[in-house]
Design a protein around this motif. Structure first.
Motif, PDB file in Angstrom:
ATOM      1  N   UNK A   1      27.724  44.173  58.401  1.00 30.03           N
ATOM      2  CA  UNK A   1      28.424  44.377  57.136  1.00 30.03           C
ATOM      3  C   UNK A   1      27.840  43.456  56.069  1.00 30.03           C
ATOM      4  N   UNK A   2      27.827  43.950  54.840  1.00 26.99           N
ATOM      5  CA  UNK A   2      27.350  43.177  53.703  1.00 26.99           C
ATOM      6  C   UNK A   2      28.476  43.084  52.681  1.00 26.99           C
ATOM      7  N   UNK A   3      28.849  41.867  52.316  1.00 29.92           N
ATOM      8  CA  UNK A   3      29.895  41.641  51.325  1.00 29.92           C
ATOM      9  C   UNK A   3      29.219  41.238  50.025  1.00 29.92           C
ATOM     10  N   UNK A   4      29.313  42.086  49.018  1.00 27.58           N
ATOM     11  CA  UNK A   4      28.656  41.850  47.736  1.00 27.58           C
ATOM     12  C   UNK A   4      29.658  41.201  46.789  1.00 27.58           C
ATOM     13  N   UNK A   5      29.280  40.045  46.268  1.00 26.48           N
ATOM     14  CA  UNK A   5      30.149  39.314  45.357  1.00 26.48           C
ATOM     15  C   UNK A   5      29.931  39.771  43.911  1.00 26.48           C
ATOM     16  N   UNK A   6      30.926  39.561  43.071  1.00 25.25           N
ATOM     17  CA  UNK A   6      30.780  39.841  41.651  1.00 25.25           C
ATOM     18  C   UNK A   6      29.724  38.926  41.035  1.00 25.25           C
ATOM     19  N   UNK A   7      29.164  39.369  39.933  1.00 30.80           N
ATOM     20  CA  UNK A   7      28.123  38.591  39.269  1.00 30.80           C
ATOM     21  C   UNK A   7      28.615  37.211  38.866  1.00 30.80           C
ATOM     22  N   UNK A   8      29.900  37.108  38.512  1.00 29.29           N
ATOM     23  CA  UNK A   8      30.450  35.836  38.057  1.00 29.29           C
ATOM     24  C   UNK A   8      31.271  35.127  39.136  1.00 29.29           C
ATOM     25  N   UNK A   9      31.079  35.508  40.390  1.00 32.91           N
ATOM     26  CA  UNK A   9      31.816  34.858  41.477  1.00 32.91           C
ATOM     27  C   UNK A   9      31.471  33.373  41.532  1.00 32.91           C
ATOM     28  N   UNK A  10      32.473  32.554  41.680  1.00 28.57           N
ATOM     29  CA  UNK A  10      32.271  31.101  41.689  1.00 28.57           C
ATOM     30  C   UNK A  10      31.839  30.629  43.079  1.00 28.57           C
ATOM     31  N   UNK A  48      33.386  45.716  61.505  1.00 30.99           N
ATOM     32  CA  UNK A  48      34.239  44.716  60.862  1.00 30.99           C
ATOM     33  C   UNK A  48      35.121  45.419  59.832  1.00 30.99           C
ATOM     34  N   UNK A  49      36.402  45.135  59.869  1.00 31.57           N
ATOM     35  CA  UNK A  49      37.329  45.769  58.932  1.00 31.57           C
ATOM     36  C   UNK A  49      37.066  45.268  57.517  1.00 31.57           C
ATOM     37  N   UNK A  52      40.437  43.309  54.459  1.00 32.79           N
ATOM     38  CA  UNK A  52      40.760  41.914  54.126  1.00 32.79           C
ATOM     39  C   UNK A  52      39.798  41.274  53.136  1.00 32.79           C
ATOM     40  N   UNK A  53      38.549  41.691  53.162  1.00 33.63           N
ATOM     41  CA  UNK A  53      37.562  41.102  52.255  1.00 33.63           C
ATOM     42  C   UNK A  53      37.639  41.710  50.857  1.00 33.63           C
ATOM     43  N   UNK A  54      37.975  43.001  50.783  1.00 34.44           N
ATOM     44  CA  UNK A  54      38.053  43.661  49.478  1.00 34.44           C
ATOM     45  C   UNK A  54      39.131  43.043  48.593  1.00 34.44           C
ATOM     46  N   UNK A  56      39.833  39.858  48.421  1.00 37.55           N
ATOM     47  CA  UNK A  56      39.572  38.450  48.123  1.00 37.55           C
ATOM     48  C   UNK A  56      38.959  38.285  46.732  1.00 37.55           C
ATOM     49  N   UNK A  57      39.299  37.206  46.034  1.00 39.82           N
ATOM     50  CA  UNK A  57      38.734  36.964  44.697  1.00 39.82           C
ATOM     51  C   UNK A  57      37.210  36.885  44.744  1.00 39.82           C
ATOM     52  N   UNK A  58      36.583  37.516  43.767  1.00 43.74           N
ATOM     53  CA  UNK A  58      35.132  37.454  43.652  1.00 43.74           C
ATOM     54  C   UNK A  58      34.371  38.524  44.397  1.00 43.74           C
ATOM     55  N   UNK A  59      35.046  39.288  45.256  1.00 42.07           N
ATOM     56  CA  UNK A  59      34.369  40.320  46.044  1.00 42.07           C
ATOM     57  C   UNK A  59      34.275  41.610  45.240  1.00 42.07           C
ATOM     58  N   UNK A  60      33.074  42.161  45.130  1.00 39.69           N
ATOM     59  CA  UNK A  60      32.856  43.409  44.391  1.00 39.69           C
ATOM     60  C   UNK A  60      32.973  44.628  45.308  1.00 39.69           C
ATOM     61  N   UNK A  61      32.256  44.582  46.448  1.00 39.06           N
ATOM     62  CA  UNK A  61      32.289  45.708  47.381  1.00 39.06           C
ATOM     63  C   UNK A  61      31.859  45.248  48.769  1.00 39.06           C
ATOM     64  N   UNK A  62      32.200  46.082  49.751  1.00 38.74           N
ATOM     65  CA  UNK A  62      31.818  45.827  51.139  1.00 38.74           C
ATOM     66  C   UNK A  62      31.017  47.021  51.616  1.00 38.74           C
ATOM     67  N   UNK A  63      29.799  46.745  52.119  1.00 36.97           N
ATOM     68  CA  UNK A  63      28.876  47.820  52.496  1.00 36.97           C
ATOM     69  C   UNK A  63      28.542  47.726  53.986  1.00 36.97           C
ATOM     70  N   UNK A  64      28.785  48.781  54.754  1.00 34.65           N
ATOM     71  CA  UNK A  64      28.344  48.771  56.159  1.00 34.65           C
ATOM     72  C   UNK A  64      26.814  48.792  56.222  1.00 34.65           C
ATOM     73  N   UNK A  65      26.244  47.978  57.087  1.00 32.83           N
ATOM     74  CA  UNK A  65      24.796  47.956  57.284  1.00 32.83           C
ATOM     75  C   UNK A  65      24.483  48.805  58.509  1.00 32.83           C
ATOM     76  N   UNK A  66      23.754  49.887  58.286  1.00 35.81           N
ATOM     77  CA  UNK A  66      23.529  50.848  59.367  1.00 35.81           C
ATOM     78  C   UNK A  66      22.330  50.506  60.238  1.00 35.81           C
ATOM     79  N   UNK A  67      21.374  49.720  59.722  1.00 35.10           N
ATOM     80  CA  UNK A  67      20.187  49.401  60.499  1.00 35.10           C
ATOM     81  C   UNK A  67      20.456  48.247  61.458  1.00 35.10           C
ATOM     82  N   UNK A  68      19.785  48.248  62.622  1.00 31.18           N
ATOM     83  CA  UNK A  68      19.949  47.116  63.544  1.00 31.18           C
ATOM     84  C   UNK A  68      19.343  45.837  62.990  1.00 31.18           C
TER      85      UNK A  68
END
Length: 340
Positions: A1-10, A48-49, A52-54, A56-68
């Motif tokens: 999983x990849x959790x992408x933060x906002x551009x202005x995330x502290x 990973x669910x 819970x991450x979506x 959280x403050x500063x989180x923009x998106x959650x992306x499943x990573x399909x490659x090993x």
């Protein structure tokens, strides 16, 4: 999983996400990008669910990573990685030329070749201090003496040096002397050596195994990156086929595939692919045309006397001609970068 933060995330928001990931027993690997930070979740046994991450403050998106291969994939890092060695940039439109003999034979030999390839435009110097050879009776390299000669080459010419670490016994020594550490084709799936490379402080050139698929090659790179070393340069050097007209078959199709799948820079070694001097320049032109980020070419001023792979080494004059031939090809695709 990849959790992408906002551009202005502290920094504190990023640290909070990392803490939650690690509290679940996973590994969090922040990956700063050009505009925002992404956090890769590693060592999770299953999905990973995201919920819970979506929230959280500063989180923009959650992306499943399909490659090993997670850290190596463009899903984790969309933009190209650029690796800098001694002021030389590798990747993302920068063409690097690495040149030198297969093996370091003497100080005079190494310095003679280094002066000539630098004059022709090479940016890094290659040379083996330790040589893995098919025959136990063949020249195995000068060892630490060869590494000291490489240091002399760097001191006199200013060229950063690339050399191979064959095993754990010599890795620390090679890391001390080299600017770039090479993992050779025979060691591409030496997983303990890859993990050691992951702890290295220097960039690593990872050569494709002579019978490896692209996925196996990228997974080998994943071992290095998972260990903490993000400075990985992939090197296509040909695969073993039924052909008899060359030592190996250069897989030029691997270059666009790797560039699509991974953000890591990819260079080409036409010398080991061909095994014959007359094929090196044409294969180099083709590699540049198909989009590689650099070449690693063997050059020797007296190839008939070379202790290793003289038959595939260009004469310095031929290397100079090669440099002139690939420049206009590169400029077609990167007219601005070539002037950097």
């Amino acid at each position: 999983m990849l959790i992408v933060m906002n551009q202005k995330a502290s920094p504190s928001e990023i640290e909070a996400v990392v803490a939650v990931i690690e509290s679940r027993g996973y590994t969090a690997r922040p990956m700063p990008g050009g505009e925002r930070v992404a956090i890769c979740v590693l060592h999770n046994p299953g999905a990973v669910e995201a919920g819970p991450f979506l929230g959280m403050p500063g989180v923009k998106e959650v992306i499943p990573v399909t490659h090993p291969y997670k850290l190596v994939s463009r899903e984790s890092q969309p933009e190209d990685s650029v690796i800098e060695v001694g002021g030389v940039k590798i990747g993302n439109g920068h063409m690097v030329i690495i040149a030198g003999p297969c093996a370091i034979e003497s100080e005079e030999q190494a310095l003679t070749i280094a002066r000539k390839v630098k004059q022709a435009g090479a940016q890094l110097f290659r040379g083996g201090a330790f040589k893995p050879r098919t025959s136990p009776y063949a020249f195995q390299g000068l060892g630490e003496e060869g590494l000291k000669i490489l240091s002399k080459v760097r001191e006199e010419t200013g060229l950063p040096v690339v050399t191979e670490a064959m095993d754990h016994d010599v890795f620390d020594m090679v890391e001390e002397y080299a600017d770039v550490i090479q993992i050779g084709t025979r060691n591409m799936q030496n997983f303990t050596l890859l993990r050691r490379a992951g702890r290295a402080r220097k960039p690593v050139v990872l050569k494709r195994g002579m019978s490896a698929t692209i996925e196996e090659w990228l997974m080998a790179a994943e071992y290095i990156m998972e260990g903490g070393n993000t400075q990985v340069i992939l090197c296509e050097r040909g695969v073993r086929t039924f052909a008899h007209h060359s030592r190996n078959t250069l897989d030029l199709s691997a270059i666009p595939v790797v560039r699509k799948e991974s953000h890591l820079p990819i260079i080409v070694d036409p010398s080991h692919a061909a095994g014959r001097r007359d094929q090196v320049i044409p294969l180099s032109r083709a590699a540049v045309a198909v989009g590689c980020h650099g070449l690693m070419v063997e050059v020797h001023h007296e190839p008939d006397k070379a202790l290793s792979d003289g038959a595939q080494s260009l004469y310095p004059e031929q290397f100079g001609s090669l440099m002139q031939q690939i420049e206009p090809i590169f400029e077609i695709f990167h007219p601005l970068k070539s002037q950097d």
